[in-house]
Design a protein around this motif. Structure first.
Motif, PDB file in Angstrom:
ATOM      1  N   GLN A  55       0.845  -1.192   0.000  1.00 50.96           N
ATOM      2  CA  GLN A  55       0.000   0.000   0.000  1.00 50.96           C
ATOM      3  C   GLN A  55       0.878   1.239   0.000  1.00 50.96           C
ATOM      4  O   GLN A  55       1.885   1.303   0.712  1.00 50.96           O
ATOM      5  CB  GLN A  55      -0.918   0.026   1.216  1.00 50.96           C
ATOM      6  N   ILE A  56       0.504   2.217  -0.818  1.00 51.26           N
ATOM      7  CA  ILE A  56       1.180   3.511  -0.807  1.00 51.26           C
ATOM      8  C   ILE A  56       0.131   4.613  -0.678  1.00 51.26           C
ATOM      9  O   ILE A  56      -1.011   4.461  -1.127  1.00 51.26           O
ATOM     10  CB  ILE A  56       2.067   3.732  -2.052  1.00 51.26           C
ATOM     11  N   TYR A  90       7.121  -1.002  -8.554  1.00 53.44           N
ATOM     12  CA  TYR A  90       6.971  -1.990  -7.487  1.00 53.44           C
ATOM     13  C   TYR A  90       6.836  -3.375  -8.112  1.00 53.44           C
ATOM     14  O   TYR A  90       6.046  -3.573  -9.046  1.00 53.44           O
ATOM     15  CB  TYR A  90       5.730  -1.695  -6.643  1.00 53.44           C
ATOM     16  N   LYS A  91       7.592  -4.317  -7.592  1.00 53.87           N
ATOM     17  CA  LYS A  91       7.544  -5.707  -8.071  1.00 53.87           C
ATOM     18  C   LYS A  91       6.832  -6.553  -7.027  1.00 53.87           C
ATOM     19  O   LYS A  91       7.237  -6.607  -5.869  1.00 53.87           O
ATOM     20  CB  LYS A  91       8.948  -6.249  -8.319  1.00 53.87           C
ATOM     21  N   ILE A  92       5.743  -7.177  -7.454  1.00 52.57           N
ATOM     22  CA  ILE A  92       4.986  -8.077  -6.589  1.00 52.57           C
ATOM     23  C   ILE A  92       4.867  -9.416  -7.318  1.00 52.57           C
ATOM     24  O   ILE A  92       4.208  -9.494  -8.365  1.00 52.57           O
ATOM     25  CB  ILE A  92       3.593  -7.512  -6.260  1.00 52.57           C
ATOM     26  N   GLY A  93       5.514 -10.439  -6.786  1.00 52.94           N
ATOM     27  CA  GLY A  93       5.576 -11.700  -7.509  1.00 52.94           C
ATOM     28  C   GLY A  93       6.317 -11.498  -8.816  1.00 52.94           C
ATOM     29  O   GLY A  93       7.451 -11.020  -8.834  1.00 52.94           O
ATOM     30  N   LYS A 105       5.007  -9.578 -11.221  1.00 52.32           N
ATOM     31  CA  LYS A 105       4.436  -8.380 -11.845  1.00 52.32           C
ATOM     32  C   LYS A 105       5.186  -7.125 -11.420  1.00 52.32           C
ATOM     33  O   LYS A 105       5.442  -6.896 -10.237  1.00 52.32           O
ATOM     34  CB  LYS A 105       2.950  -8.245 -11.440  1.00 52.32           C
ATOM     35  N   HIS A 106       5.539  -6.299 -12.404  1.00 54.78           N
ATOM     36  CA  HIS A 106       6.072  -4.963 -12.148  1.00 54.78           C
ATOM     37  C   HIS A 106       4.965  -3.941 -12.410  1.00 54.78           C
ATOM     38  O   HIS A 106       4.361  -3.928 -13.488  1.00 54.78           O
ATOM     39  CB  HIS A 106       7.250  -4.653 -13.081  1.00 54.78           C
ATOM     40  N   TRP A 107       4.713  -3.068 -11.439  1.00 59.96           N
ATOM     41  CA  TRP A 107       3.762  -1.965 -11.610  1.00 59.96           C
ATOM     42  C   TRP A 107       4.532  -0.663 -11.718  1.00 59.96           C
ATOM     43  O   TRP A 107       5.348  -0.347 -10.855  1.00 59.96           O
ATOM     44  CB  TRP A 107       2.808  -1.870 -10.425  1.00 59.96           C
ATOM     45  N   ASN A 108       4.264   0.117 -12.765  1.00 60.26           N
ATOM     46  CA  ASN A 108       4.854   1.448 -12.931  1.00 60.26           C
ATOM     47  C   ASN A 108       3.822   2.508 -12.578  1.00 60.26           C
ATOM     48  O   ASN A 108       2.731   2.544 -13.169  1.00 60.26           O
ATOM     49  CB  ASN A 108       5.330   1.663 -14.371  1.00 60.26           C
ATOM     50  N   LEU A 149      -3.199   3.570  -2.740  1.00 62.68           N
ATOM     51  CA  LEU A 149      -3.101   2.565  -3.791  1.00 62.68           C
ATOM     52  C   LEU A 149      -2.732   1.233  -3.144  1.00 62.68           C
ATOM     53  O   LEU A 149      -1.721   1.135  -2.440  1.00 62.68           O
ATOM     54  CB  LEU A 149      -2.030   2.938  -4.814  1.00 62.68           C
ATOM     55  N   THR A 150      -3.554   0.214  -3.377  1.00 62.45           N
ATOM     56  CA  THR A 150      -3.268  -1.138  -2.908  1.00 62.45           C
ATOM     57  C   THR A 150      -2.867  -1.981  -4.112  1.00 62.45           C
ATOM     58  O   THR A 150      -3.628  -2.097  -5.075  1.00 62.45           O
ATOM     59  CB  THR A 150      -4.493  -1.742  -2.207  1.00 62.45           C
ATOM     60  N   LEU A 151      -1.667  -2.532  -4.063  1.00 60.85           N
ATOM     61  CA  LEU A 151      -1.108  -3.274  -5.185  1.00 60.85           C
ATOM     62  C   LEU A 151      -0.956  -4.741  -4.806  1.00 60.85           C
ATOM     63  O   LEU A 151      -0.446  -5.058  -3.719  1.00 60.85           O
ATOM     64  CB  LEU A 151       0.280  -2.746  -5.571  1.00 60.85           C
ATOM     65  N   ASP A 152      -1.416  -5.645  -5.679  1.00 63.92           N
ATOM     66  CA  ASP A 152      -1.047  -7.050  -5.567  1.00 63.92           C
ATOM     67  C   ASP A 152      -0.596  -7.526  -6.944  1.00 63.92           C
ATOM     68  O   ASP A 152      -0.439  -6.716  -7.861  1.00 63.92           O
ATOM     69  CB  ASP A 152      -2.178  -7.901  -4.979  1.00 63.92           C
ATOM     70  N   GLU A 153      -0.386  -8.809  -7.098  1.00 65.81           N
ATOM     71  CA  GLU A 153       0.176  -9.300  -8.360  1.00 65.81           C
ATOM     72  C   GLU A 153      -0.800  -9.167  -9.513  1.00 65.81           C
ATOM     73  O   GLU A 153      -0.401  -9.100 -10.677  1.00 65.81           O
ATOM     74  CB  GLU A 153       0.616 -10.754  -8.200  1.00 65.81           C
ATOM     75  N   GLU A 154      -2.090  -9.083  -9.223  1.00 65.27           N
ATOM     76  CA  GLU A 154      -3.108  -9.090 -10.273  1.00 65.27           C
ATOM     77  C   GLU A 154      -3.675  -7.716 -10.599  1.00 65.27           C
ATOM     78  O   GLU A 154      -4.093  -7.470 -11.732  1.00 65.27           O
ATOM     79  CB  GLU A 154      -4.268 -10.011  -9.854  1.00 65.27           C
ATOM     80  N   LYS A 155      -3.684  -6.803  -9.632  1.00 63.94           N
ATOM     81  CA  LYS A 155      -4.424  -5.562  -9.855  1.00 63.94           C
ATOM     82  C   LYS A 155      -3.949  -4.464  -8.916  1.00 63.94           C
ATOM     83  O   LYS A 155      -3.227  -4.711  -7.936  1.00 63.94           O
ATOM     84  CB  LYS A 155      -5.925  -5.794  -9.649  1.00 63.94           C
ATOM     85  N   ILE A 156      -4.386  -3.247  -9.250  1.00 69.34           N
ATOM     86  CA  ILE A 156      -4.212  -2.085  -8.387  1.00 69.34           C
ATOM     87  C   ILE A 156      -5.601  -1.586  -7.999  1.00 69.34           C
ATOM     88  O   ILE A 156      -6.478  -1.431  -8.854  1.00 69.34           O
ATOM     89  CB  ILE A 156      -3.431  -0.970  -9.103  1.00 69.34           C
ATOM     90  N   ILE A 157      -5.793  -1.336  -6.716  1.00 70.81           N
ATOM     91  CA  ILE A 157      -7.069  -0.817  -6.232  1.00 70.81           C
ATOM     92  C   ILE A 157      -6.832   0.576  -5.664  1.00 70.81           C
ATOM     93  O   ILE A 157      -6.107   0.738  -4.680  1.00 70.81           O
ATOM     94  CB  ILE A 157      -7.681  -1.726  -5.159  1.00 70.81           C
ATOM     95  N   PRO A 158      -7.407   1.616  -6.281  1.00 74.58           N
ATOM     96  CA  PRO A 158      -7.274   2.976  -5.735  1.00 74.58           C
ATOM     97  C   PRO A 158      -8.460   3.325  -4.842  1.00 74.58           C
ATOM     98  O   PRO A 158      -9.603   2.965  -5.123  1.00 74.58           O
ATOM     99  CB  PRO A 158      -7.273   3.842  -6.993  1.00 74.58           C
TER     100      PRO A 158
END
Length: 248
Positions: free
Chosen positions: A3-4, A118-121, A123-126, A202-211
């Motif tokens: 979470q950020i 951020y790398k989760i599993g 997945k890289h999220w930019n 922002l909540t980030l996991d390997e599948e999605k971002i939830i704002p």
């Protein structure tokens, strides 16, 4: 899961900033970022700037930060009434008069953009952070803007999410491939009807971002009273109380 928290547009409103930071702390969120505009319109420009410095919160250079840092002249804006134009000139002059040299230097060295990865599993999220847009810190992009404008920004920055402030109006827009354009609203000078302090999680996991847009009450009357006791025009106290002033 990561979470950020992202917030913007504090505008010298220390009670509002304290409420937001306290809420972030209660949630156990360690990653915090500010999109700028620490100064102008409320009397704690130095204290807000020093708090961001002391807490080592990465912060962008908003258009107001840039104006104070480099003594950029104030020019009237056509969207403002005569009353707001006068109040704006006086309020910005107040910041220029009282900002300390060390805080002025800090504002002058803030970055213009920031991209997070951020790398989760696997997945890289930019995540692209801007004050208002990729090319300017003084562009007004509202929720009503065409999707193509935001999609182009996402493509140009090669990001999954672009987060902005500046307009003081929060929104969430989702596009294909779980990409988002988000405005985190304003901590200290919300233009939303409720005038609450606003920030984004922002909540980030390997599948999605939830704002999620978070909106908080804070000691607004204290801020308004301190504005009235200062050299800053009472216009800005009336604005916070949502009395009859311009919404532009």
């Amino acid at each position: 899961m990561i979470q950020i928290a992202v917030f913007s547009d504090v505008h010298g409103n220390l009670p509002a900033l304290d409420s937001v930071l306290e809420d972030i702390e209660k949630r156990g969120i360690r990653q915090k970022f500010c999109l700028g505009d620490l100064v102008d319109f409320a009397p704690w420009g130095n204290e807000v700037t020093e708090k961001i410095k002391d807490l080592n919160i990465p912060c962008l250079m908003g258009n107001h930060d840039e104006r104070i840092a480099f003594d950029i002249p104030v020019v009237p804006l056509s969207k403002h009434t005569e009353e707001e134009t006068f109040a704006r000139f006086v309020a910005i002059d107040h910041s220029k008069k009282y900002i300390t040299e060390s805080n002025k230097k800090f504002l002058s060295e803030l970055p213009f953009h920031l991209q997070l990865n951020y790398k989760i599993g696997e997945k890289h999220w930019n995540i692209q952070l801007v004050h208002s847009s990729l090319s300017s810190n003084d562009t007004y992009l509202y929720e009503s803007e065409s999707d193509e404008v935001f999609i182009k920004m996402l493509e140009e920055s090669r990001s999954d999410v672009i987060v902005m402030g500046h307009t003081h109006l929060s929104f969430k827009k989702q596009f294909e491939n779980n990409s988002w354009a988000l405005n985190c609203g304003s901590v200290g000078r919300s233009k939303e009807e409720n005038r609450l302090a606003s920030y984004l999680i922002l909540t980030l996991d390997e599948e999605k971002i939830i704002p999620e847009i978070i909106q908080l009450s804070y000691p607004l009357d204290e801020t308004a009273r301190r504005i009235e006791e200062s050299e800053i025009p009472d216009y800005y106290a009336s604005f916070l109380r949502n009395e009859q002033v311009s919404m532009s």
